[in-house]
Design a protein around this motif. Structure first.
Motif, mmCIF file in Angstrom:
data_model
loop_
_atom_site.group_PDB
_atom_site.id
_atom_site.type_symbol
_atom_site.label_atom_id
_atom_site.label_comp_id
_atom_site.label_asym_id
_atom_site.label_seq_id
_atom_site.Cartn_x
_atom_site.Cartn_y
_atom_site.Cartn_z
ATOM 1 N N UNK A 64 0.818 -1.182 -0.056
ATOM 2 C CA UNK A 64 -0.084 -0.170 0.064
ATOM 3 C C UNK A 64 0.937 1.281 0.026
ATOM 4 N N UNK A 65 0.705 2.159 -1.053
ATOM 5 C CA UNK A 65 1.516 3.386 -0.987
ATOM 6 C C UNK A 65 1.264 4.107 0.142
ATOM 7 N N UNK A 66 2.325 4.990 0.597
ATOM 8 C CA UNK A 66 2.173 5.768 1.691
ATOM 9 C C UNK A 66 1.513 7.320 1.215
ATOM 10 N N UNK A 67 0.633 7.876 1.651
ATOM 11 C CA UNK A 67 0.022 8.976 1.261
ATOM 12 C C UNK A 67 0.715 10.293 2.172
ATOM 13 N N UNK A 68 0.227 11.221 1.383
ATOM 14 C CA UNK A 68 0.706 12.611 2.438
ATOM 15 C C UNK A 68 -0.149 12.961 3.800
ATOM 16 N N UNK A 85 11.273 4.083 4.935
ATOM 17 C CA UNK A 85 11.166 2.737 4.909
ATOM 18 C C UNK A 85 12.052 2.087 4.223
ATOM 19 N N UNK A 86 12.379 0.751 4.679
ATOM 20 C CA UNK A 86 13.744 -0.298 3.925
ATOM 21 C C UNK A 86 12.701 -1.282 3.063
ATOM 22 N N UNK A 87 13.423 -1.475 1.971
ATOM 23 C CA UNK A 87 12.945 -2.427 1.245
ATOM 24 C C UNK A 87 13.201 -3.714 1.857
ATOM 25 N N UNK A 88 12.086 -4.901 1.865
ATOM 26 C CA UNK A 88 12.208 -5.805 2.522
ATOM 27 C C UNK A 88 12.572 -7.123 1.704
ATOM 28 N N UNK A 89 13.316 -6.826 0.689
ATOM 29 C CA UNK A 89 14.062 -8.004 0.302
ATOM 30 C C UNK A 89 15.291 -7.491 -0.463
ATOM 31 N N UNK A 385 3.947 6.127 -8.475
ATOM 32 C CA UNK A 385 3.140 6.764 -7.627
ATOM 33 C C UNK A 385 3.570 8.148 -7.386
ATOM 34 N N UNK A 386 5.008 8.415 -7.509
ATOM 35 C CA UNK A 386 5.766 9.863 -6.982
ATOM 36 C C UNK A 386 6.505 10.128 -8.133
ATOM 37 N N UNK A 387 6.171 10.229 -9.292
ATOM 38 C CA UNK A 387 7.260 10.690 -10.191
ATOM 39 C C UNK A 387 7.678 12.101 -10.303
ATOM 40 N N UNK A 486 12.534 7.654 -0.633
ATOM 41 C CA UNK A 486 11.667 8.599 -0.392
ATOM 42 C C UNK A 486 10.180 8.391 -0.999
ATOM 43 N N UNK A 487 9.417 8.501 0.093
ATOM 44 C CA UNK A 487 7.926 8.275 -0.361
ATOM 45 C C UNK A 487 7.062 9.681 -0.338
ATOM 46 N N UNK A 488 5.889 9.839 -0.682
ATOM 47 C CA UNK A 488 5.338 11.141 -0.671
ATOM 48 C C UNK A 488 5.340 11.976 0.538
ATOM 49 N N UNK A 489 4.981 11.167 1.631
ATOM 50 C CA UNK A 489 4.845 11.860 3.007
ATOM 51 C C UNK A 489 6.297 12.283 3.347
#
Length: 515
Positions: A64-68, A85-89, A385-387, A486-489
């Motif tokens: 689930x993508x993280x929103x602002x 958040x870290x990639x989990x693989x 999601x975050x271009x 870096x995600x949107x939030x």
């Protein structure tokens, strides 16, 4: 850079020559926009036709993508702490690729994978983008297609079932993969490359292989896999290690994401890449090269003979750009940087492509694509999601180079942005900058104006029209988030903190906040 869409040629024609005076004459914009609108209508028709035959999707646990969250408190910059958040693989790739006389590529992919999550996995999800270019799946405007065949698929040496739909490859595990466990995947497959394709493309005797191998999706409490979109990046990968062995029927010039590309044309070799998100490779003939070592990095510019003069021009520009970003943002991490003057504008680790088919100067494109080595190559984000996170910062970095590094007037530098925004506004195509790629589908003018140009101008406003402050924003961001995601939030947290934005609604002119 996602301006690979063929209709962006018209945008390039519109904005060429804008460096000395602002364009935007209404009659010129109308003519260009009419042409672009025709292309957009064709795209819309093709999309509607494709949606009539939607297959049932492969089922897997999705992230689930993280929103602002605009309710978060404003944080002081001097005590700001990242919350990524870290990639989990974890994945490492060994790829053996052979080009046969019949122009078929045979590949054996050997991938070591580790489950770093708290979940137990019953499947593995890969991007397999060559399959997005087969006759069944390709965009309708492409006249050529790929032929893809998967042979043996093994997990820890044993055959497993798999599903392949569009660009999604799902491996069904016989035994669950528990947290902190590892396994090995082997996929044997072959493909041809579509002529004049999109990134994954063939031009004459040259093969440009983008996203040509099974690319393990990131995992964030679920697989972060999205559907392929030719209008922008829709793949999201973590940093990995690569070994690529190639065998060719003749000598080709090789350029890739590796740091040890051969200096002369060759028919075989072994290439290596460390801590890169993907591995791009091209096999070329009839291309000339100019090169020089700049600040410890060998820059190579490849072009066809008719571009000999431009090749030297853009090599000089690449030198200035590399020195500027090394000094003002952070050190480029690779020993080589290749610029291919073919195949549109696009970035890959250690290598970029730039189109010379559009009219006018492509200096901005060269600088933009090089800036992606920092914002994409070293700071990660999910471009589906975050271009705007990488595109806005990359485009802003390019504009700052021309303002600060080339001493050009801001009104002249931003005239290209003004022209594209005016076109989009006049025809009702402006949208928020932070939408996902499919929300701009069939609207390349809106995508360019909103994601690239308006976001750059808004960052310039936040910087008080001060190039030094803009550079500080980018440098501080790069230092905080190198080799992180870096995600949107997180982008919102940092941007508010750096510019001390007390009222988040100040951004609502270009950022959409979902309630």
């Amino acid at each position: 850079m996602k301006r690979i869409l063929f209709c962006f040629t018209f945008i390039a024609m519109l904005i060429s020559g804008c460096s000395n005076e602002s364009t935007g004459k209404k009659e010129d914009l109308d003519k260009k926009a009419e042409t672009v609108q025709t292309v957009e209508d064709t795209e819309k028709e093709n999309t509607e036709k494709q949606e009539e035959n939607v297959e049932e999707a492969i089922v897997f646990k999705k992230s689930t993508p993280i929103k602002m969250d605009k309710s978060l408190p404003l944080e002081p910059l001097d005590s700001f702490k990242t919350q990524t958040r870290e990639n989990e693989n974890e994945a490492s790739y060994h790829l053996d690729v052979t080009l046969k006389e019949d122009e078929v590529f045979d590949v054996k992919a050997n991938i070591n994978i580790k489950n770093l999550s708290k979940d137990t996995w019953g499947d593995l999800i890969f991007y397999f983008i060559p399959n997005a270019f087969t006759e069944k799946n390709k965009p309708e405007f492409l006249e050529s297609q790929a032929v893809v065949n998967i042979g043996e698929v093994l997990v820890d040496g044993k055959s497993v079932d798999y599903k392949l739909q569009k660009d999604t490859l799902q491996l069904l595990l016989d035994h669950p993969l528990n947290p902190n466990q590892e396994l090995n995947v082997e996929v044997a497959y072959s493909f041809t490359v579509p002529t004049n394709g999109i990134r994954f493309s063939k031009a004459g005797e040259n093969s440009y292989l983008a996203q040509w191998y099974p690319m393990l999706s990131t995992y964030h409490s679920g697989w972060d896999k999205t559907d392929y979109e030719h209008g922008g990046e829709s793949y999201h990968n973590d940093f990995s290690q690569f070994t690529v062995n190639y065998q060719l029927p003749d000598d080709y010039v090789v350029a890739s994401s590796a740091d040890n590309d051969p200096t002369q044309a060759s028919s075989k070799g072994s290439l290596h890449g460390e801590e890169i998100k993907e591995f791009y490779i091209t096999f070329m003939k009839n291309m000339n090269v100019s090169k020089r070592v700049v600040d410890g990095t060998e820059i190579r510019v490849f072009s066809y003979k008719e571009e000999d003069l431009n090749r030297e021009t853009y090599l000089n520009l690449a030198e200035e750009t590399l020195l500027f970003f090394n000094k003002n943002i952070g050190k480029y991490p690779h020993k080589q940087l290749d610029i291919i003057m073919d195949q549109g504008g696009m970035e890959y680790p250690g290598i970029v492509t730039v189109s010379t088919s559009a009219a006018g100067d492509i200096s901005h494109t060269v600088v933009h694509e090089m800036a992606h080595q920092w914002f994409y190559g070293m700071v990660n984000n999910h471009p589906y999601y975050t271009a705007w996170i990488d595109e806005a910062l990359t485009n802003y970095a390019a504009y700052l180079f021309f303002i600060k590094g080339k001493n050009q007037e801001p009104i002249s530098v931003f005239s290209r942005a003004d022209a594209v925004i005016e076109m989009a506004s006049d025809y009702g195509k402006m949208k928020p900058s932070n939408l996902s790629v499919p929300e701009y589908k069939g609207q390349p003018v809106s995508y360019s104006a909103s994601v690239y140009e308006n976001s750059s101008l808004e960052l310039w406003k936040l910087s008080d029209a001060n190039a030094d402050k803009g550079i500080e924003y980018l440098r501080n961001y790069f230092n905080l988030y190198s080799y992180k995601e870096v995600d949107a939030n997180e982008w919102l947290r940092y941007t508010r903190s750096f510019f001390q934005i007390k009222d988040v609604n100040q951004l609502s002119d270009w950022i959409s906040f979902e309630e």
